[in-house]
Design a protein around this motif. Structure first.
Motif, PDB file in Angstrom:
ATOM      1  N   SER A  17      57.629 -54.696 -69.573  1.00 54.60           N
ATOM      2  CA  SER A  17      57.297 -53.284 -69.422  1.00 54.60           C
ATOM      3  C   SER A  17      56.964 -52.991 -67.960  1.00 54.60           C
ATOM      4  O   SER A  17      57.206 -51.902 -67.469  1.00 54.60           O
ATOM      5  N   ARG A  18      56.442 -53.994 -67.241  1.00 57.22           N
ATOM      6  CA  ARG A  18      56.171 -53.772 -65.825  1.00 57.22           C
ATOM      7  C   ARG A  18      57.474 -53.654 -65.037  1.00 57.22           C
ATOM      8  O   ARG A  18      57.561 -52.962 -64.042  1.00 57.22           O
ATOM      9  N   GLY A  25      57.176 -47.771 -67.923  1.00 58.86           N
ATOM     10  CA  GLY A  25      56.762 -47.810 -66.529  1.00 58.86           C
ATOM     11  C   GLY A  25      57.259 -46.618 -65.721  1.00 58.86           C
ATOM     12  O   GLY A  25      58.319 -46.079 -65.995  1.00 58.86           O
ATOM     13  N   ASP A  29      54.376 -46.239 -59.914  1.00 54.41           N
ATOM     14  CA  ASP A  29      53.469 -47.389 -60.016  1.00 54.41           C
ATOM     15  C   ASP A  29      53.931 -48.558 -59.169  1.00 54.41           C
ATOM     16  O   ASP A  29      53.153 -49.466 -58.880  1.00 54.41           O
TER      17      ASP A  29
END
Ligand code: SF4
Length: 56
Positions: A17-18, A25, A29
């Motif tokens: 997910s990062r 995401g 970010d």
């Protein structure tokens, strides 16, 4: 058994997910311009696409 498996897989899911694979995401970010007044785009901080995006 199911919860143990989920526990073992959790770090991989977090990593995905990062990386944007989880769909949760935002570009900001991970963007070099996401601090102070460096970016004044209206889509900040939730940009999904951005021409000014630069990875840090
Ligand atoms: S340049 Fe784009 S991706 Fe980066 S912080 Fe601004 S809006 Fe987000």
């Amino acid at each position: 058994m199911g919860s143990l498996l989920r526990m073992l897989l959790a770090p991989f899911r977090a990593l995905f997910s990062r990386l944007g694979g989880g769909g949760g995401g935002y570009l900001c970010d991970r963007c070099k311009w996401d601090y102070g007044d460096a970016c004044r785009r209206p889509e900040r901080p939730n940009a999904r696409t951005c021409p000014d995006y630069k990875g840090r």
